[in-house]
Design an enzyme around this catalytic site. Sequence first.
Site, PDB file in Angstrom:
ATOM      1  N   ASP A  98       0.819  -0.977  -0.015  1.00 49.59           N
ATOM      2  CA  ASP A  98      -0.014   0.029  -0.060  1.00 49.59           C
ATOM      3  C   ASP A  98       0.831   1.150   0.109  1.00 49.59           C
ATOM      4  O   ASP A  98       0.196   2.363  -0.006  1.00 49.59           O
ATOM      5  CB  ASP A  98      -1.088  -0.042   1.102  1.00 49.59           C
ATOM      6  N   SER A  99       2.485   1.089  -0.075  1.00 54.44           N
ATOM      7  CA  SER A  99       3.179   2.230  -0.235  1.00 54.44           C
ATOM      8  C   SER A  99       2.814   2.989  -1.608  1.00 54.44           C
ATOM      9  O   SER A  99       3.580   3.931  -1.905  1.00 54.44           O
ATOM     10  CB  SER A  99       4.770   1.516  -0.057  1.00 54.44           C
ATOM     11  N   ASP A 135      -1.013  -6.121  -0.329  1.00 48.79           N
ATOM     12  CA  ASP A 135      -1.720  -5.533   0.959  1.00 48.79           C
ATOM     13  C   ASP A 135      -2.929  -5.060   0.834  1.00 48.79           C
ATOM     14  O   ASP A 135      -3.570  -4.789  -0.096  1.00 48.79           O
ATOM     15  CB  ASP A 135      -0.853  -4.233   1.162  1.00 48.79           C
ATOM     16  N   GLU A 158      -2.178  -5.481   8.436  1.00 52.46           N
ATOM     17  CA  GLU A 158      -1.573  -4.963   9.655  1.00 52.46           C
ATOM     18  C   GLU A 158      -2.259  -5.274  11.008  1.00 52.46           C
ATOM     19  O   GLU A 158      -3.448  -5.119  10.962  1.00 52.46           O
ATOM     20  CB  GLU A 158      -1.168  -3.372   9.724  1.00 52.46           C
ATOM     21  N   GLU A 204       8.295  -4.207  11.232  1.00 49.22           N
ATOM     22  CA  GLU A 204       8.874  -2.893  10.800  1.00 49.22           C
ATOM     23  C   GLU A 204       9.244  -1.697  11.855  1.00 49.22           C
ATOM     24  O   GLU A 204       8.350  -1.562  12.928  1.00 49.22           O
ATOM     25  CB  GLU A 204       7.826  -2.120  10.101  1.00 49.22           C
TER      26      GLU A 204
END
EC number: 2.1.2.11
Length: 273
Positions: free
Chosen positions: A53-54, A92, A124, A191
């Site tokens: 999703d970056s 993602d 996440e 992360e």
Amino acid sequence: MSVAKLDDNRKVTTHRLFEMKQRGEKISMLTAYDYSMAKLIDQAGMDVILVGDSASNVMAGNVTTLPITLDQMIYHGKSVVKAVKRALVVVDLPFGTYQGNSKEALASAIRVMKETHADCIKLEGGAEVRESIERILCAGIPVMGHLGLTPQSINKFGTYTVRAREEAEAKKLVEDARLLQEIGCFSLVLEKIPATLAARVASELAIPVIGIGAGGGVDGQVLVMHDMLGINQGFSPRFLRRYANLGEEITRGVQAYIEDVKSGDFPNEKEQY
């Protein structure tokens, strides 16, 4: 000689990642968002390609990952999968498509799998999203977890600083990591957490642990392709190593093209019909 086993063209699967951890072979993972770059990355021998999703940041120009939609993620996922022959492709689930509603989470995951033909999804969170993960897993969809700095929760954190430095947060992270393994996640991303904590989690879990800003004691590493290749030049955290400076190379190439067009040098007689 390249470290990547380029003669090994077998498709990377979730089980193969587990085998790599068992024999101590590090796992390489990199993001991709389009057909052309995914093809190059796959041909280079990458083990895992993350359609992150970056893309919200590096492809769409958003400040955070929050604005990107499920439709956009599916678009990027489809583009990447078409190019990949060997790497495991992970997509993602974007913000708002799985938190707080396990039925919506399952519907989101099914759409990703059916429309992109990816191998698995990533989301996440720990105990907070347990119900969503369990429902997705019950449908036979492999799930990669993500703990530590979770960018979709940036408004809660208020900062991109290192997570789990304090004892309480570190304890919760370890508990969440164990939980994700227990309920059936095949792998986990950690992360921006202290290296000693990440190494502890990797040693305690049987599933592969992939780090980004989590030190070298984990089972593999992931970076954002635009950061690693120097395309995105405004992002320089401690954990980032630049392996190329394509930003400068591209700028030089474009400037040379402009100059040749303006001067009439391009196209020359050999470059026309």
